[in-house]
Every structure is written in structure tokens, then in C-alpha cells.
Design a protein around this motif. Sequence first.
Motif, PDB file in Angstrom:
ATOM      1  N   UNK A   1     -65.028  42.738   7.648  1.00 28.19           N
ATOM      2  CA  UNK A   1     -63.651  43.042   7.282  1.00 28.19           C
ATOM      3  C   UNK A   1     -63.617  43.676   5.892  1.00 28.19           C
ATOM      4  N   UNK A   2     -62.790  44.705   5.730  1.00 27.69           N
ATOM      5  CA  UNK A   2     -62.577  45.357   4.433  1.00 27.69           C
ATOM      6  C   UNK A   2     -61.229  44.910   3.886  1.00 27.69           C
ATOM      7  N   UNK A   3     -61.227  44.430   2.637  1.00 27.25           N
ATOM      8  CA  UNK A   3     -59.999  44.006   1.964  1.00 27.25           C
ATOM      9  C   UNK A   3     -59.737  44.948   0.797  1.00 27.25           C
ATOM     10  N   UNK A   4     -58.501  45.417   0.665  1.00 27.49           N
ATOM     11  CA  UNK A   4     -58.191  46.377  -0.394  1.00 27.49           C
ATOM     12  C   UNK A   4     -56.695  46.332  -0.703  1.00 27.49           C
ATOM     13  N   UNK A   5     -56.339  46.635  -1.943  1.00 29.30           N
ATOM     14  CA  UNK A   5     -54.940  46.681  -2.344  1.00 29.30           C
ATOM     15  C   UNK A   5     -54.438  48.108  -2.434  1.00 29.30           C
ATOM     16  N   UNK A   6     -53.100  48.260  -2.444  1.00 24.36           N
ATOM     17  CA  UNK A   6     -52.472  49.572  -2.533  1.00 24.36           C
ATOM     18  C   UNK A   6     -51.274  49.498  -3.469  1.00 24.36           C
ATOM     19  N   UNK A   7     -50.919  50.645  -4.029  1.00 24.26           N
ATOM     20  CA  UNK A   7     -49.717  50.738  -4.857  1.00 24.26           C
ATOM     21  C   UNK A   7     -48.447  50.526  -4.042  1.00 24.26           C
ATOM     22  N   UNK A   8     -48.539  50.441  -2.742  1.00 19.19           N
ATOM     23  CA  UNK A   8     -47.363  50.120  -1.938  1.00 19.19           C
ATOM     24  C   UNK A   8     -47.052  48.622  -1.973  1.00 19.19           C
ATOM     25  N   UNK A   9     -47.850  47.856  -2.748  1.00 17.96           N
ATOM     26  CA  UNK A   9     -47.600  46.436  -2.924  1.00 17.96           C
ATOM     27  C   UNK A   9     -48.308  45.534  -1.937  1.00 17.96           C
ATOM     28  N   UNK A  10     -49.113  46.119  -1.062  1.00 19.26           N
ATOM     29  CA  UNK A  10     -49.768  45.340  -0.016  1.00 19.26           C
ATOM     30  C   UNK A  10     -51.256  45.135  -0.276  1.00 19.26           C
ATOM     31  N   UNK A  11     -51.750  44.009   0.222  1.00 15.95           N
ATOM     32  CA  UNK A  11     -53.176  43.774   0.394  1.00 15.95           C
ATOM     33  C   UNK A  11     -53.460  43.964   1.880  1.00 15.95           C
ATOM     34  N   UNK A  12     -54.465  44.773   2.199  1.00 16.95           N
ATOM     35  CA  UNK A  12     -54.789  45.080   3.588  1.00 16.95           C
ATOM     36  C   UNK A  12     -56.140  44.488   3.987  1.00 16.95           C
ATOM     37  N   UNK A  13     -56.227  44.080   5.248  1.00 16.50           N
ATOM     38  CA  UNK A  13     -57.486  43.708   5.870  1.00 16.50           C
ATOM     39  C   UNK A  13     -57.708  44.636   7.055  1.00 16.50           C
ATOM     40  N   UNK A  14     -58.863  45.304   7.068  1.00 15.68           N
ATOM     41  CA  UNK A  14     -59.179  46.298   8.094  1.00 15.68           C
ATOM     42  C   UNK A  14     -60.530  45.995   8.721  1.00 15.68           C
ATOM     43  N   UNK A  15     -60.667  46.315   9.992  1.00  8.71           N
ATOM     44  CA  UNK A  15     -61.969  46.199  10.648  1.00  8.71           C
ATOM     45  C   UNK A  15     -62.947  47.150   9.968  1.00  8.71           C
ATOM     46  N   UNK A  16     -64.069  46.624   9.490  1.00  4.85           N
ATOM     47  CA  UNK A  16     -64.997  47.431   8.704  1.00  4.85           C
ATOM     48  C   UNK A  16     -65.657  48.538   9.514  1.00  4.85           C
ATOM     49  N   UNK A  17     -65.803  48.352  10.808  1.00  5.75           N
ATOM     50  CA  UNK A  17     -66.468  49.345  11.647  1.00  5.75           C
ATOM     51  C   UNK A  17     -65.540  50.450  12.121  1.00  5.75           C
ATOM     52  N   UNK A  18     -64.285  50.091  12.399  1.00  3.73           N
ATOM     53  CA  UNK A  18     -63.370  51.046  13.019  1.00  3.73           C
ATOM     54  C   UNK A  18     -62.181  51.431  12.144  1.00  3.73           C
ATOM     55  N   UNK A  19     -61.899  50.657  11.094  1.00  2.15           N
ATOM     56  CA  UNK A  19     -60.708  50.895  10.295  1.00  2.15           C
ATOM     57  C   UNK A  19     -59.450  50.343  10.925  1.00  2.15           C
ATOM     58  N   UNK A  20     -59.604  49.606  12.013  1.00  2.00           N
ATOM     59  CA  UNK A  20     -58.444  49.043  12.690  1.00  2.00           C
ATOM     60  C   UNK A  20     -57.710  48.018  11.829  1.00  2.00           C
ATOM     61  N   UNK A  21     -56.391  48.058  11.888  1.00  2.00           N
ATOM     62  CA  UNK A  21     -55.549  47.154  11.106  1.00  2.00           C
ATOM     63  C   UNK A  21     -55.667  45.728  11.606  1.00  2.00           C
TER      64      UNK A  21
END
Length: 210
Positions: A114-134
Motif C-alpha cells: 500500500x502507498x500512503x501519501x498526502x495532498x494539498x486537497x487536505x486528504x491522506x490517500x491509501x493506494x494499491x502499490x501495484x495498480x494505483x487503485x484507490x
Amino acid sequence: FLVIMLCTSILLSVSVIKVFPVQAQSTVDEWPMFHHDLTHTGYSTSPGIPTNATLWNYQLPNAVFSSSAVAGGLVYVGSDDYNIYALDALTGALVWNYTTGSYVDSSPAVANGVVYVGSYDGNVYALNASTGGYLWNYTTGSFVESSPTVAGGLVYVGSDDGNVYALDALTGAWVWSYATGDFVVSSPAVASGIVYVGSDDSNVYALDAL
């Protein structure tokens, strides 16, 4: 000046699609999060390359302030074009990209697929590391420039709303938050059950990780 306190409770919003098992593990020859590991040593036992020869580059349409993470043969990096990218570590070929709602200056953290990352849109996201799926997102009260740290099944990250957050790594659910006096751009370091993080209020905080 170190302050050890339990967290306060600030419940915002979270969306959940699906989950993956997550623990914070760093392999020797990978660079899975900001400054390499949970304590941000910036040290790797991987051999360095004694040349400045360019192996590849991938042109993005906007600036890149995010630091790269490398895991599972992929390079993960955010961009001010609102995207997080996954590139093939050997060739630089695009594997996937995911579009957030604003700049991605936060540096990704990768743990157990899993990839975890923040954005200036105020969210922390978790994405599938292989596919980028939300997988999920958690909405804070302001920009997320801080780079997440993943340990003990929790994601620790700061926000420009002045809070340090601990989120469930599987679901994105709020576990606790601690309010500092100003922006938290600093990236948390975790050691011996304590979260260490700085704030624009000029303090360094030590918080109980649980």
C-alpha cells in the motif's frame, strides 16, 4: 522542549473502499518512506553508484517537491500536477498514476503493498502499490504536506490544520489526533512506542504512539 501527552479527539471524515494488511517493514535495498525508515535515519546499506551517468528520466508537466520512495521495483513520487506516479525503477516507464485534488508535495510511504501519501486537497490517500487503485482517503482540515510514517498498523501524518493524526492503516479510520499550535509540515518519526514530530509553533512533540 519535549512534551509527552495523550491525544485529543478530533473526528473528521473518512471514505473506505477496500483494505489490505499493512505493517511497517523496511527491506535493506529499498527506500520505502521519507528518509528511508521509521526513525528517518536517511541511511541505506544498498551500495551507492560512483558515477553521475543518467540511467533514465521521466518528464512531468509540473514541479516535483515530493521525495521518492522505492519498493517492489517501483519508484513512487508526487507532483504539483496533482498526481502520484509509480515508475519502473529500472527503466523509468510509467506503471500507473493517481490524480488527487491538488499538489502532491508529500513524500509517499510504502508498506505491505500500500502507498500512503498526502495532498494539498487536505486528504491522506491509501493506494494499491501495484495498480494505483484507490483504497481509502481521510480528510483533514487543511493541506497535507507532511510525509506519512507507517508503524504498528497505524499511519502517522501531520496536517496544516495543526494536528498530528494516527489513522488505521487498513481502513483509514481515525484513531487519535493531537493539536499543536500551528502547521505540522514535519514528518513524524516513530521509535520505542513514541511519535516525534515538529510544528510551526516552534515545538518538538513526543506523543504516545497508541
